[in-house]
Scaffold this active site. Structure first.
Site, PDB file in Angstrom:
ATOM      1  CG  ASP A   1      -1.824   1.099   1.401  1.00 58.08           C
ATOM      2  OD1 ASP A   1      -2.799   1.099   0.648  1.00 58.08           O
ATOM      3  OD2 ASP A   1      -1.600   1.994   2.241  1.00 58.08           O
TER       4      ASP A   1
ATOM      5  CD  GLU B   1      -2.430   2.454  -3.410  1.00 64.00           C
ATOM      6  OE1 GLU B   1      -3.513   3.017  -3.554  1.00 64.00           O
ATOM      7  OE2 GLU B   1      -1.692   2.684  -2.429  1.00 64.00           O
TER       8      GLU B   1
HETATM    9  C1  NOJ Z   1      -4.451   3.169  -0.448  1.00 68.83           C
HETATM   10  C2  NOJ Z   1      -5.619   2.296  -0.159  1.00 68.83           C
HETATM   11  O1  NOJ Z   1      -6.070   1.708  -1.349  1.00 68.83           O
HETATM   12  C3  NOJ Z   1      -6.685   3.170   0.459  1.00 68.83           C
HETATM   13  O2  NOJ Z   1      -7.897   2.485   0.610  1.00 68.83           O
HETATM   14  C4  NOJ Z   1      -6.180   3.678   1.779  1.00 68.83           C
HETATM   15  O3  NOJ Z   1      -7.118   4.578   2.301  1.00 68.83           O
HETATM   16  C5  NOJ Z   1      -4.838   4.395   1.613  1.00 68.83           C
HETATM   17  N1  NOJ Z   1      -3.932   3.685   0.789  1.00 68.83           N
HETATM   18  C6  NOJ Z   1      -4.170   4.597   2.949  1.00 68.83           C
HETATM   19  O4  NOJ Z   1      -3.695   3.388   3.445  1.00 68.83           O
END
Ligand code: NOJ
Length: 551
Positions: free
Chosen positions: A203, A245
């Site tokens: 993430d 991500e």
């Molecule tokens: C990306 C995640 O997909 C999202 O849902 C989240 O709120 C943020 N990162 C923070 O962790």
């Protein structure tokens, strides 16, 4: 001996939210038992891997991305023993499991943060997070959740200092300058690998380090730490996927991908261009984006989602040009009314105004472009959303399994449900659900299954080379996928009107051409090869002689 391809190359990933997928103990909340009970469905559908959004203990201020213990399971979902049972069952069905791992931050309720705020200023314990006496540091770092926060700093009464948070104030950023933090997170990775997981969706990777005068994104120190993560993963002798991500322009997202860093990254720019092409019926920008994606990094490294558990992130011009954002906002159903932080907060089907042709078209691209296609749970049914709910909850409602109460998600009384099942017109769970769609040969669900079956039979789609072909029509994109044994030709029409065009197939002159999905013979390939695609139509053709079992 020839090295085996990594399992994730061309793998179809199914993303699901464990709390919203299936409730195994009738408390109204999805859990690991419920998920284990539904693995047969995922196998039937034909996915290769499941990506689970965070399942760690959490106060759930941000859907579980605010973690209080990285080495445990949220009690509402199960425990380490039920995780083990689920993982074994998934592996028995031939399905890999990818965990969401949040490196950048914790919950404010994490013991590390509680210890830090009570510890002496400047002490080792305090230093686990990013503190400052005023809020004037790192001012060039944009506020990401701008609907909910106006600053990246929050005052802490106990600490008598501000702490830094790129996301919600409930999610303080860990301080990666501190080697103790790095060691702890590497241990977390070991912990889950030792328990058998097959990969991590990392993430928010760009934000690990901060530096004055920058956006605090993708700094060299961040790359250096991610290389340590890779080393650690490589020290285990299994093939573990590290998927980034990074909601960033293509070259920046690709910068995480090399043989010493991460294996894959989501291509959010491509996602946006796919929607733009539907919105304005033109493929020029989509073509450019595909060219750029291929130049940046080998196609197999991109993971491609149409939608996920977040808003459809379009940004403010940093990710894609403002003109494209405008095209999407204007061209897609209620794009303006559902704007959240940086994008549109809707599921796939309602975003396309329930248009099944456009829905199939986008998914046909998803399944035929290079990389790892990502399906968001429920989108294979054309599930709807609940716009009135808070934050991104509209897109996170219970999976619709059957026509019985709560869509078969849970037998708990309604008020206990994690979120309300969809009953809005056109998307009511009594009609849009797995059981009903399984019985209807022409349903979207059966269509997905068939597409995935074809994809499995066509190795060119899984790992073949990708080549864009000239198209004489501005609404039609044409490309080929070629591996040692076959070539698949793909054409897709982004216009709401039918399009006819001439293709130059002289490269394959005289070869047999057969449409894959309907098994229909076409004239042999030639310099002037004419096709017609209906409104939002697409086709996959096999070129040359191939096994007749593919039909
Ligand atoms: C990306 C995640 O997909 C999202 O849902 C989240 O709120 C943020 N990162 C923070 O962790």
């Amino acid at each position: 001996m020839q090295k085996q391809e990594a399992w994730w190359k061309g793998a179809v990933i199914y993303q699901l939210i464990p709390r919203s997928f299936a409730d195994g103990n009738a408390d109204g909340i999805g859990d690991l038992q419920g998920l284990a009970n539904r693995l047969g469905y995922l196998r039937w559908l034909g996915v290769d891997a499941i990506w689970l959004t965070p399942l760690y203990p959490s106060p759930l201020e941000d859907g579980g991305y605010d973690i209080t213990d990285f080495k445990d399971i949220h009690p509402e979902l199960g425990d380490l023993a039920s995780f083990h049972r689920f993982l074994t069952a998934a592996h028995d069905q031939g399905i890999k499991v990818i965990l969401d791992l949040v490196l950048n931050h914790t919950s404010v309720l994490h013991p590390w943060f509680q210890r830090a705020r009570w510890a002496k200023k400047g002490s080792q314990e305090r230093d686990v997070y990013v503190w400052n006496d005023d809020e004037n540091r790192y001012c060039d770092a944009p506020v990401l959740f701008r609907k909910f926060e106006s600053s990246n700093w929050e005052w802490d009464e106990v600490a008598q200092q501000y702490y830094f948070h790129r996301f919600l104030r409930h999610q303080p950023d860990l301080n990666y300058e501190n080697s103790w933090v790095q060691d702890q997170m590497l241990e977390v990775i070991d912990f889950w690998i030792e328990r058998g997981v097959d990969g991590f969706r990392l993430d928010a990777v760009p934000f690990l380090f901060e530096s004055e005068g920058s956006r605090c994104e993708g700094l060299p120190e961040t790359h250096a730490f991610l290389k340590k993560v890779r080393q650690r993963v490589d020290s285990h002798s299994r093939d573990i996927l590290l998927l980034a991500e990074a909601i960033q322009p293509i070259n920046e997202a690709a910068s995480y991908l090399d043989d010493k860093e991460l294996h894959g990254a989501f291509n959010f720019v491509l996602t946006a261009h796919l929607f733009a092409a539907v919105a304005n019926g033109e493929c020029k920008q989509l073509r450019l984006c595909l060219e750029k994606s291929q130049q940046a990094v080998s196609g197999s490294r991109w993971a491609l989602p149409l939608r996920n558990h977040d808003e459809l992130w379009l940004g403010d011009g940093h990710l894609i040009p403002v003109g494209i954002i405008q095209t999407i906002r204007d061209g897609l159903h209620q794009g303006h009314g559902h704007w959240l932080n940086w994008g549109i907060n809707r599921r796939l089907a309602p975003l396309l105004n329930g248009d099944l042709r456009a829905n199939r078209l986008l998914n046909a691209l998803l399944y035929s472009l290079p990389g790892m296609p990502c399906i968001y749970y429920g989108d294979e049914l054309g599930m709807g959303d609940w716009p009135g709910l808070r934050d991104r909850d509209p897109n996170r409602t219970p999976m619709a399994w059957t026509s019985v109460r709560n869509g078969g998600f849970s037998s708990a009384p309604d008020p206990l449900l994690v979120l309300p099942p969809i009953t809005s017109p056109g998307y009511d769970y009594r009609v849009v659900n797995v059981e009903v769609q399984k019985q209807l040969p022409g349903s979207l669900l059966n269509w997905h299954r068939r597409m995935l079956t074809c994809r499995r039979l066509l190795p060119a789609l899984r790992h073949g080379d990708f080549k864009l072909l000239e198209s004489s029509h501005p609404s039609v994109i044409v490309y080929s996928r070629t591996c040692e044994t076959m070539t698949v030709l793909v054409a897709a029409n982004f216009s709401a009107a039918g399009s006819s065009l001439r293709l130059d197939l002289s490269k394959w002159k005289g070869k047999r051409t057969r449409e894959v999905l309907w098994g229909c013979e076409y004239p042999t390939a030639d310099k002037d090869w004419f096709i017609y695609l209906p409104s939002y139509g697409f086709s996959w053709w096999l070129i040359g002689e191939v096994d007749d079992s593919i039909r």
